[in-house]
Scaffold this motif. Structure first.
Motif, PDB file in Angstrom:
ATOM      1  N   ARG A   1      -3.035  -6.950   0.754  1.00  0.00           N
ATOM      2  CA  ARG A   1      -2.139  -5.806   0.598  1.00  0.00           C
ATOM      3  C   ARG A   1      -1.227  -5.674   1.822  1.00  0.00           C
ATOM      4  NH1 ARG A   1      -3.847  -2.258  -3.396  1.00  0.00           N
ATOM      5  NH2 ARG A   1      -1.729  -1.407  -3.123  1.00  0.00           N
TER       6      ARG A   1
ATOM      7  N   TYR B   1      -9.313  -1.856   1.301  1.00  0.00           N
ATOM      8  CA  TYR B   1      -8.627  -3.044   0.797  1.00  0.00           C
ATOM      9  C   TYR B   1      -9.297  -4.278   1.390  1.00  0.00           C
ATOM     10  CZ  TYR B   1      -5.299   0.704   0.033  1.00  0.00           C
ATOM     11  OH  TYR B   1      -4.719   1.894  -0.340  1.00  0.00           O
TER      12      TYR B   1
ATOM     13  N   ILE C   1       0.884  -1.172   0.000  1.00  0.00           N
ATOM     14  CA  ILE C   1       0.000   0.000   0.000  1.00  0.00           C
ATOM     15  C   ILE C   1       0.918   1.218   0.000  1.00  0.00           C
ATOM     16  CG2 ILE C   1      -1.795   1.247   1.252  1.00  0.00           C
ATOM     17  CD1 ILE C   1      -2.602  -1.392   2.554  1.00  0.00           C
TER      18      ILE C   1
END
Length: 341
Positions: free
Chosen positions: A237, A157, A39
């Motif tokens: 992520r 996410y 990220i």
């Protein structure tokens, strides 16, 4: 000798292949930095930015934490309070030992025996965080992690975990949608990794802790399921260290914790800080052991060859003696016969 050398090399090669196969995932973690799923700072709006309102929300607004009971020690109350105060619109769930066992007994009875028989309480604290994320979704935060800003951007996410040093991922801050395939894989893997490695720190780390989670994450990526960023996506992520707690704009602030670490943990940390020296020593030790094994193997072959030679020579002496005896007897008869004539 060539045949003996070939057999020795086959044995050593087989042993090396077996050992590499057993630790292959751990070895690949040494070169895995998580950058492919990171990220990045550029995709995270600044605190209080209006851009946050335009981001999708996949993870439900739930904060999970764990402790023995509802009486959180003063040491961690400031960190706990920072997360609660910043997220008044989030549901807050404190998973005590009693509530944790109740959830496992009610929703996951197949795991209750493993849960009850963990040798270290921290193993139950580790395990329950995976189950609550798989079951309810939300964000799990260790009590020694305070919130530095609102976590709303991380709701965009389907699943995330944080990068840790020197390698792999940690389980102190992570989030997911309910029934995310990664956390379903994690909870399904717990029983297979429930092994006692005799050192408490290693046992915890590799059965329920960050090392266990890192191994499952690496296998999950290799399985081909780490794809998809939407509401039903399977991708995990990675929150990198800068975004985790290094700067004023990072999401978390770290407080004193890790109360379960013992002397073996300090020894492991010492090993981690001297890994280059230990690696060199490991190669030297492997060389010494390999040379010693080769010397013993050669001596064994030479001893066996000498025994076979002596046995063969002994047999040849007996055959010669018998042959001489036969020839001597025949010659005596011939002489006697000639004398009589």
């Amino acid at each position: 000798m060539r045949r003996g050398l070939a057999i020795f090399l086959v044995i050593v090669g087989t042993l090396v292949v077996y050992l590499v196969h057993q630790v292959f995932t751990l070895l690949t973690l040494l070169v895995e930095n998580g950058s492919a799923d990171a990220i990045h700072s550029a995709e995270i709006p600044a605190p209080n930015s209006p851009l946050i309102d335009n981001m999708p929300q996949y993870i439900p607004k739930i904060i999970h934490q764990t402790y023995i009971n509802e009486s959180v020690p003063e040491l961690w109350r400031e960190a706990q309070r920072s997360c609660v105060d910043l997220h008044e619109d989030y549901e807050y769930k404190m998973w005590t030992d009693a509530k944790s066992r109740e959830l496992i007994a009610t929703e996951y009875p197949w795991f209750l025996n493993t849960f009850d028989n963990y040798s270290q309480p921290i193993q139950r604290a580790d395990a329950i965080r995976y189950f609550v994320l798989a079951h309810f979704g939300g964000i799990y935060i260790d009590l020694d992690d305070g919130c530095n800003r609102r976590l709303d951007p991380l709701l965009s996410y389907p699943a995330w975990v944080r990068r840790t040093a020197p390698t792999g991922i940690s389980n102190d801050a992570m989030g997911a949608t309910p029934q995310h395939p990664f956390f379903l894989t994690v909870i399904e893997s717990l029983r297979a990794y429930d092994k006692n490695w005799h050192l408490p720190y290693i046992t915890v780390m590799y059965s329920t802790g960050p090392l266990f989670l890192s191994v499952i994450w690496k296998k999950y990526m290799s399985s081909g399921h780490n794809i998809g960023d939407g509401a039903s996506g399977g991708r995990v992520r990675i929150l990198m260290m800068d975004e985790y707690n290094r700067y004023p704009w990072s999401f978390f602030s770290h407080h004193k914790g890790s109360s379960w670490h013992g002397k073996d943990a300090r020894f492991i940390f010492w090993m981690g800080s001297h890994w280059i020296m230990l690696t060199v020593m490991g190669f030297l030790l492997a060389g010494v052991v390999g040379f010693g094994a080769w010397w013993i193997w050669n001596r064994a072959l030479l001893f066996g060859q000498q025994r076979r030679t002596k046995k063969r020579e002994g047999g040849m002496w007996w055959e010669r003696a018998m042959a001489w005896s036969a020839r001597g007897g025949k010659g005596g008869y011939e002489l006697a016969e000639r004398h009589e004539v």
